[in-house]
Design an enzyme around this catalytic site. Sequence first.
Site, PDB file in Angstrom:
ATOM      1  N   LYS A   1       0.848  -1.203   0.000  1.00 11.54           N
ATOM      2  CA  LYS A   1       0.000   0.000   0.000  1.00 11.54           C
ATOM      3  C   LYS A   1       0.879   1.246   0.000  1.00 11.54           C
ATOM      4  CE  LYS A   1       0.782   1.351   4.508  1.00 11.54           C
ATOM      5  NZ  LYS A   1       1.603   2.524   4.840  1.00 11.54           N
TER       6      LYS A   1
ATOM      7  N   ALA B   1      10.218  -2.777   6.245  1.00 15.05           N
ATOM      8  CA  ALA B   1      10.248  -1.532   7.034  1.00 15.05           C
ATOM      9  C   ALA B   1      10.330  -0.319   6.117  1.00 15.05           C
ATOM     10  CB  ALA B   1      11.422  -1.531   8.026  1.00 15.05           C
ATOM     11  N   GLY B   2       9.561  -0.373   5.019  1.00 12.13           N
ATOM     12  CA  GLY B   2       9.625   0.681   4.012  1.00 12.13           C
ATOM     13  C   GLY B   2       8.449   1.634   4.014  1.00 12.13           C
ATOM     14  N   GLY B   3       7.450   1.404   4.899  1.00 13.18           N
ATOM     15  CA  GLY B   3       6.260   2.266   4.890  1.00 13.18           C
ATOM     16  C   GLY B   3       5.233   1.824   3.866  1.00 13.18           C
ATOM     17  N   MET B   4       5.366   0.579   3.359  1.00 17.56           N
ATOM     18  CA  MET B   4       4.401   0.063   2.389  1.00 17.56           C
ATOM     19  C   MET B   4       3.642  -1.142   2.944  1.00 17.56           C
ATOM     20  SD  MET B   4       6.298   0.644  -1.246  1.00 17.56           S
ATOM     21  CE  MET B   4       4.731   0.829  -2.128  1.00 17.56           C
ATOM     22  N   ALA B   5       3.703  -1.318   4.264  1.00 16.72           N
ATOM     23  CA  ALA B   5       2.922  -2.341   4.979  1.00 16.72           C
ATOM     24  C   ALA B   5       3.250  -3.764   4.526  1.00 16.72           C
ATOM     25  CB  ALA B   5       1.418  -2.072   4.858  1.00 16.72           C
ATOM     26  N   GLY B   6       4.525  -4.038   4.244  1.00 11.57           N
ATOM     27  CA  GLY B   6       4.907  -5.369   3.784  1.00 11.57           C
ATOM     28  C   GLY B   6       4.639  -6.453   4.819  1.00 11.57           C
TER      29      GLY B   6
ATOM     30  N   SER C   1       2.465  -6.365   7.299  1.00  9.98           N
ATOM     31  CA  SER C   1       1.004  -6.477   7.429  1.00  9.98           C
ATOM     32  C   SER C   1       0.437  -7.252   6.252  1.00  9.98           C
ATOM     33  CB  SER C   1       0.367  -5.085   7.465  1.00  9.98           C
ATOM     34  OG  SER C   1       0.850  -4.349   8.556  1.00  9.98           O
ATOM     35  N   ALA C   2       0.991  -7.020   5.055  1.00  3.75           N
ATOM     36  CA  ALA C   2       0.531  -7.733   3.861  1.00  3.75           C
ATOM     37  C   ALA C   2       0.742  -9.234   4.045  1.00  3.75           C
ATOM     38  CB  ALA C   2       1.290  -7.229   2.633  1.00  3.75           C
TER      39      ALA C   2
ATOM     40  N   ASP D   1      -2.560  -2.013   9.806  1.00  6.84           N
ATOM     41  CA  ASP D   1      -2.619  -2.009   8.341  1.00  6.84           C
ATOM     42  C   ASP D   1      -3.052  -3.350   7.758  1.00  6.84           C
ATOM     43  OD1 ASP D   1      -1.736   0.603   8.390  1.00  6.84           O
ATOM     44  OD2 ASP D   1       0.330   0.137   7.822  1.00  6.84           O
TER      45      ASP D   1
HETATM   46  O1  C5P Z   1      -0.642  -1.416  14.495  1.00 10.28           O
HETATM   47  P1  C5P Z   1       0.794  -1.592  14.156  1.00 10.28           P
HETATM   48  O2  C5P Z   1       1.467  -2.669  14.944  1.00 10.28           O
HETATM   49  O3  C5P Z   1       1.071  -1.703  12.688  1.00 10.28           O
HETATM   50  O4  C5P Z   1       1.467  -0.230  14.606  1.00 10.28           O
HETATM   51  C1  C5P Z   1       2.865  -0.137  14.753  1.00 10.28           C
HETATM   52  C2  C5P Z   1       3.159   1.073  15.635  1.00 10.28           C
HETATM   53  O5  C5P Z   1       2.825   2.281  14.921  1.00 10.28           O
HETATM   54  C3  C5P Z   1       2.378   1.141  16.923  1.00 10.28           C
HETATM   55  O6  C5P Z   1       3.004   0.423  17.944  1.00 10.28           O
HETATM   56  C4  C5P Z   1       2.386   2.641  17.212  1.00 10.28           C
HETATM   57  O7  C5P Z   1       3.629   3.032  17.753  1.00 10.28           O
HETATM   58  C5  C5P Z   1       2.307   3.253  15.819  1.00 10.28           C
HETATM   59  N1  C5P Z   1       0.934   3.591  15.424  1.00 10.28           N
HETATM   60  C6  C5P Z   1       0.322   4.678  15.999  1.00 10.28           C
HETATM   61  N2  C5P Z   1      -0.954   5.015  15.619  1.00 10.28           N
HETATM   62  C7  C5P Z   1      -1.595   4.292  14.668  1.00 10.28           C
HETATM   63  C8  C5P Z   1      -0.978   3.184  14.060  1.00 10.28           C
HETATM   64  C9  C5P Z   1       0.306   2.852  14.462  1.00 10.28           C
HETATM   65  O8  C5P Z   1       0.880   5.363  16.863  1.00 10.28           O
HETATM   66  N3  C5P Z   1      -2.814   4.665  14.310  1.00 10.28           N
END
Ligand code: C5P
Length: 299
Positions: free
Chosen positions: A11, A96-101, A103-104, A136
């Site tokens: 994403k 860890a690129g900001g593309m939700a790998g 999570s995908a 994500d």
């Molecule tokens: O939900 P996820 O594990 O992907 O989120 C990773 C980290 O990103 C969380 O531990 C939090 O530090 C931060 N986060 C946040 N607010 C969100 C989503 C993520 O602060 N809405």
Amino acid sequence: MTVTTVRVPAKVNLELSVGPVREDGYHDLVNVFHAVSLFDSVTVTPAEELSVSVEGPSSVPTGPDNLAARAATLLADHVGVRPHVALHIRKDIPVAGGMAGGSADAAAALVACDALWESRLGLETLLELGAEIGSDVPFALLGGTAVGLGRGERLTSVEVTGEFHWVFGYADGGLSTPAVYAECDRLRAAGGGPQHWPRVSDDLMTALKTGDAAGLGRALDNDLQPAALSLRPALGEALAAGRALGALGSVVSGSGPTCAFLASSAAHADELAAALADTPHFAQVRQAHGPVPGAEPVN
Ligand code: C5P
């Protein structure tokens, strides 16, 4: 033996509007997700015990904290079976690129195990289980283009006309999502300014609905971008280089460091990708289009 492979997209965040930090440590968001044609795939095979193997970058954990392994375990608990599968992940989405790998991969594991165990849980239940794994994950199940509220996990699909053509610049090394959110909080506190409530821009929604790439390029917006640039100042030059080379818009994807550049057509994306690959800013430059569907079996 039954083997199931699920393909799942990366994403990019077209708009990421971040509100104040909540009591649970998360931030309330308005998050416009857009699934693009860069895919990981997860294959599940019945096995003696749970295991993970990864084809691609070596930085992906293969232990129980791998998000796909967590997804398989969560689904097995829910269904009442043992999570005895071999998960094989083929990675093309940057780590860890900001593309939700990650999570995908979790979303793909949910769909693959649901198929393997014939549990037929349905999208609503998979979305709920996905949200337990990460903010994500639900979007990686849904795909397309969607607005995410709350942590980003409460999704509503958005109507889009046509497709958009993208170029992505991968940096060397990732950024930690919690670190980028923490930097966002720190910058806001230091600025002393009021934190705004998250909102979605009308211009962005109109551009998506009418297929207006120039309008979408102008509307791209990410509240985490100043924090990503603060932690990785070179990203500012990389974004500017893409604009100078004719991108309709440029934005850091999610918590970064991947940079997304919007092109006006597939041919323009070819040219832009070639030009960006000639700059020193990126370890790798890729093209993709969106929107594309969420996690789905390929066999
Ligand atoms: O939900 P996820 O594990 O992907 O989120 C990773 C980290 O990103 C969380 O531990 C939090 O530090 C931060 N986060 C946040 N607010 C969100 C989503 C993520 O602060 N809405």
